[in-house]
Design a protein around this motif. Structure first.
Motif, PDB file in Angstrom:
ATOM      1  N   GLY A   6      -2.527  17.916  -2.757  1.00  0.00           N
ATOM      2  CA  GLY A   6      -2.091  16.523  -2.675  1.00  0.00           C
ATOM      3  C   GLY A   6      -2.861  15.694  -1.676  1.00  0.00           C
ATOM      4  N   MET A   7      -3.185  16.263  -0.530  1.00  0.00           N
ATOM      5  CA  MET A   7      -3.918  15.506   0.474  1.00  0.00           C
ATOM      6  C   MET A   7      -5.275  15.072  -0.073  1.00  0.00           C
ATOM      7  N   GLY A   8      -5.581  13.801   0.064  1.00  0.00           N
ATOM      8  CA  GLY A   8      -6.846  13.252  -0.416  1.00  0.00           C
ATOM      9  C   GLY A   8      -6.726  12.527  -1.736  1.00  0.00           C
ATOM     10  N   TYR A   9      -5.710  12.876  -2.516  1.00  0.00           N
ATOM     11  CA  TYR A   9      -5.532  12.198  -3.800  1.00  0.00           C
ATOM     12  C   TYR A   9      -5.175  10.730  -3.615  1.00  0.00           C
ATOM     13  N   GLU A  10      -4.466  10.423  -2.525  1.00  0.00           N
ATOM     14  CA  GLU A  10      -4.089   9.027  -2.304  1.00  0.00           C
ATOM     15  C   GLU A  10      -5.324   8.158  -2.083  1.00  0.00           C
ATOM     16  N   LEU A  11      -6.336   8.702  -1.421  1.00  0.00           N
ATOM     17  CA  LEU A  11      -7.550   7.925  -1.169  1.00  0.00           C
ATOM     18  C   LEU A  11      -8.319   7.681  -2.457  1.00  0.00           C
ATOM     19  N   GLN A  12      -8.402   8.696  -3.303  1.00  0.00           N
ATOM     20  CA  GLN A  12      -9.117   8.531  -4.561  1.00  0.00           C
ATOM     21  C   GLN A  12      -8.381   7.576  -5.495  1.00  0.00           C
ATOM     22  N   ALA A  13      -7.048   7.639  -5.498  1.00  0.00           N
ATOM     23  CA  ALA A  13      -6.272   6.744  -6.356  1.00  0.00           C
ATOM     24  C   ALA A  13      -6.409   5.299  -5.895  1.00  0.00           C
ATOM     25  N   ILE A  14      -6.307   5.073  -4.593  1.00  0.00           N
ATOM     26  CA  ILE A  14      -6.468   3.711  -4.061  1.00  0.00           C
ATOM     27  C   ILE A  14      -7.885   3.218  -4.327  1.00  0.00           C
ATOM     28  N   ALA A  15      -8.862   4.116  -4.169  1.00  0.00           N
ATOM     29  CA  ALA A  15     -10.250   3.736  -4.451  1.00  0.00           C
ATOM     30  C   ALA A  15     -10.414   3.330  -5.908  1.00  0.00           C
ATOM     31  N   ALA A  16      -9.785   4.064  -6.824  1.00  0.00           N
ATOM     32  CA  ALA A  16      -9.874   3.729  -8.246  1.00  0.00           C
ATOM     33  C   ALA A  16      -9.301   2.346  -8.511  1.00  0.00           C
ATOM     34  N   VAL A  17      -8.190   2.028  -7.861  1.00  0.00           N
ATOM     35  CA  VAL A  17      -7.566   0.714  -8.047  1.00  0.00           C
ATOM     36  C   VAL A  17      -8.496  -0.400  -7.559  1.00  0.00           C
ATOM     37  N   VAL A  18      -9.096  -0.200  -6.382  1.00  0.00           N
ATOM     38  CA  VAL A  18      -9.967  -1.231  -5.805  1.00  0.00           C
ATOM     39  C   VAL A  18     -11.262  -1.350  -6.593  1.00  0.00           C
ATOM     40  N   ILE A  19     -11.860  -0.219  -6.969  1.00  0.00           N
ATOM     41  CA  ILE A  19     -13.089  -0.247  -7.766  1.00  0.00           C
ATOM     42  C   ILE A  19     -12.850  -0.980  -9.080  1.00  0.00           C
ATOM     43  N   GLY A  20     -11.636  -0.838  -9.629  1.00  0.00           N
ATOM     44  CA  GLY A  20     -11.304  -1.501 -10.885  1.00  0.00           C
ATOM     45  C   GLY A  20     -11.020  -2.985 -10.773  1.00  0.00           C
ATOM     46  N   GLY A  21     -11.106  -3.540  -9.556  1.00  0.00           N
ATOM     47  CA  GLY A  21     -10.989  -4.988  -9.405  1.00  0.00           C
ATOM     48  C   GLY A  21      -9.678  -5.491  -8.848  1.00  0.00           C
ATOM     49  N   THR A  22      -8.746  -4.609  -8.540  1.00  0.00           N
ATOM     50  CA  THR A  22      -7.497  -5.059  -7.924  1.00  0.00           C
ATOM     51  C   THR A  22      -7.758  -5.439  -6.480  1.00  0.00           C
ATOM     52  N   SER A  23      -7.250  -6.602  -6.090  1.00  0.00           N
ATOM     53  CA  SER A  23      -7.508  -7.107  -4.748  1.00  0.00           C
ATOM     54  C   SER A  23      -6.562  -6.485  -3.740  1.00  0.00           C
ATOM     55  N   ILE A  68       0.871  -1.176   0.000  1.00  0.00           N
ATOM     56  CA  ILE A  68       0.000   0.000   0.000  1.00  0.00           C
ATOM     57  C   ILE A  68       0.908   1.225   0.000  1.00  0.00           C
ATOM     58  N   ASP A  69       0.417   2.338  -0.537  1.00  0.00           N
ATOM     59  CA  ASP A  69       1.216   3.559  -0.551  1.00  0.00           C
ATOM     60  C   ASP A  69       0.317   4.749  -0.237  1.00  0.00           C
ATOM     61  N   LEU A  70       0.486   5.295   0.950  1.00  0.00           N
ATOM     62  CA  LEU A  70      -0.297   6.449   1.377  1.00  0.00           C
ATOM     63  C   LEU A  70       0.390   7.773   1.059  1.00  0.00           C
ATOM     64  N   SER A  71       1.586   7.704   0.479  1.00  0.00           N
ATOM     65  CA  SER A  71       2.366   8.920   0.252  1.00  0.00           C
ATOM     66  C   SER A  71       2.183   9.504  -1.142  1.00  0.00           C
ATOM     67  N   ILE A  72       1.346   8.894  -1.969  1.00  0.00           N
ATOM     68  CA  ILE A  72       1.296   9.315  -3.370  1.00  0.00           C
ATOM     69  C   ILE A  72       0.714  10.718  -3.543  1.00  0.00           C
ATOM     70  N   GLY A  73      -0.208  11.138  -2.667  1.00  0.00           N
ATOM     71  CA  GLY A  73      -0.807  12.454  -2.794  1.00  0.00           C
ATOM     72  C   GLY A  73       0.176  13.564  -2.463  1.00  0.00           C
ATOM     73  N   THR A  74       0.742  13.516  -1.260  1.00  0.00           N
ATOM     74  CA  THR A  74       1.710  14.548  -0.874  1.00  0.00           C
ATOM     75  C   THR A  74       3.016  14.385  -1.643  1.00  0.00           C
ATOM     76  N   GLY A  75       3.326  13.145  -2.035  1.00  0.00           N
ATOM     77  CA  GLY A  75       4.504  12.926  -2.878  1.00  0.00           C
ATOM     78  C   GLY A  75       4.337  13.624  -4.220  1.00  0.00           C
ATOM     79  N   MET A  76       3.125  13.581  -4.751  1.00  0.00           N
ATOM     80  CA  MET A  76       2.825  14.290  -6.005  1.00  0.00           C
ATOM     81  C   MET A  76       3.025  15.794  -5.828  1.00  0.00           C
ATOM     82  N   ALA A  77       2.543  16.345  -4.703  1.00  0.00           N
ATOM     83  CA  ALA A  77       2.714  17.777  -4.439  1.00  0.00           C
ATOM     84  C   ALA A  77       4.197  18.131  -4.333  1.00  0.00           C
ATOM     85  N   LEU A  78       4.971  17.263  -3.693  1.00  0.00           N
ATOM     86  CA  LEU A  78       6.412  17.498  -3.575  1.00  0.00           C
ATOM     87  C   LEU A  78       7.079  17.482  -4.945  1.00  0.00           C
ATOM     88  N   CYS A  79       6.693  16.540  -5.797  1.00  0.00           N
ATOM     89  CA  CYS A  79       7.264  16.475  -7.150  1.00  0.00           C
ATOM     90  C   CYS A  79       6.855  17.690  -7.978  1.00  0.00           C
TER      91      CYS A  79
END
Length: 334
Positions: free
Chosen positions: A258-275, A79-90
């Motif tokens: 950036g905050m909150g983007y990690e939740l939406q991205a993870i949600a997209a992955v799970v909604i798309g069928g990734t276990s 799991i990766d919870l840093s993708i939202g703020t990591g995106m802002a840093l990048c």
């Protein structure tokens, strides 16, 4: 020496049966996308238009890019919870490279993307070598990235007014005479590349294998720790690319974004069928999940649903997706 392949791990619930279940999940997600799109098209006369269609695709770019990288991580059982703020840093780093240091556009963009890979590398090292649980390691990185973005930008936006062509990376139109943003074409290109790597490369085989059965993968002679580092580093490149895309779209690097983007991205992955338990998933499914979230956000905004209720609805969708994932996992283990 035996090598574990995706075919032997990701469809362990019965070979062809497991593959059919995976395809059925994608079809259900796609059917849900069509149903949601149809509902909003009927509910509002402003929804079913070409301009709104391109707006939905445009809004999917950032979430979709983050979700593609996260797909590899979650399939590998992480799991990766840093993708939202990591995106802002990048995004901030793209401002540092292009505005403060004055690097040429291609070099500055490449440096920002590679910086995202560095964020992923640190996550991978903490998880694989220091044995820190992924949730804790990436939670710590989320806070570090958030703080660094504010420090490096002096808590102020960095504008790209003096960087010709940067905004055009996202808002420009590569196809003459057609109002279709470049960002969507970039998302499509990276999705194809990621899909090929996930299904046709050693990286993809080992990603599925580690997520399906990490112990068996290690016993087969595969250096699991090294490949975890590679997977997180590779996923980090998408964090960097998302940072470039969102700053190019806004015309500025916003350190607080950036905050909150990690939740939406993870949600997209799970909604798309990734276990969430690892071993199963696809890039196509992830893109469908990202589109579902974008269509929901867009449709609810057009219908003037208050933001707080939009969050409630999105939260319910995530709960349903996670529950469906648990039911699939329970069915497989049975």
């Amino acid at each position: 020496m035996t090598t574990v392949t995706p075919q032997s791990t990701s469809t362990s619930d019965g070979g062809v049966s497991g593959l059919l279940k995976s395809r059925l999940q994608q079809l259900l997600a796609f059917a849900s996308l069509i149903a949601i799109y149809a509902f909003f098209s009927i509910a509002s006369p402003y929804f079913f238009t070409y301009d709104n269609f391109t707006a939905i695709l445009f809004s999917t770019v950032v979430i979709g890019t983050l979700a593609i990288g996260t797909t590899f991580v979650i399939i590998a059982g992480g799991i990766d919870l840093s993708i939202g703020t990591g995106m802002a840093l990048c995004a901030v780093m793209s401002g540092v490279f292009l505005v403060d240091l004055g690097l040429p556009l291609p070099l500055g963009v490449l440096a920002a993307v590679l910086f995202g890979g560095l964020v992923g590398l640190v996550n991978g090292l903490n998880i694989a070598l220091l044995k820190i649980p992924p949730f804790i390691a990436t939670l710590a990185m989320m806070l570090v990235a958030e703080g660094l973005a504010l420090v490096l930008s002096d808590s102020s936006p960095i504008y790209f007014n003096d960087v010709p062509g940067y905004v055009e990376l996202s808002r420009g139109n590569l196809i003459p005479g057609v109002d279709f943003p470049n960002a969507v074409l970039i998302l499509l290109a990276v999705a194809i590349i990621a899909g090929v790597l996930l299904t046709r490369s050693v990286l993809g085989r080992y990603t599925y294998s580690i997520g399906s059965n990490e112990e068996a993968t290690a016993l087969s002679g595969i250096d699991v720790r090294r490949w975890k580092i590679v997977i997180y580093t590779f996923a980090g490149l998408f964090i960097g690319l998302a940072g470039v895309m969102i700053s190019a779209r806004l015309g500025s690097a916003q350190p607080a974004t950036g905050m909150g983007y990690e939740l939406q991205a993870i949600a997209a992955v799970v909604i798309g069928g990734t276990s969430l338990s690892g071993g199963k998933g696809s890039i196509v499914g992830t893109l469908i999940g990202a589109l579902i979230i974008s269509v929901l956000n867009n449709g609810l905004q057009i219908m003037s649903i208050p933001q707080e209720w939009q969050n409630v609805i999105l939260g319910c969708v995530i709960l349903v997706a996670v529950y469906a994932d648990r039911m699939r996992t329970k069915d497989v283990s049975a």
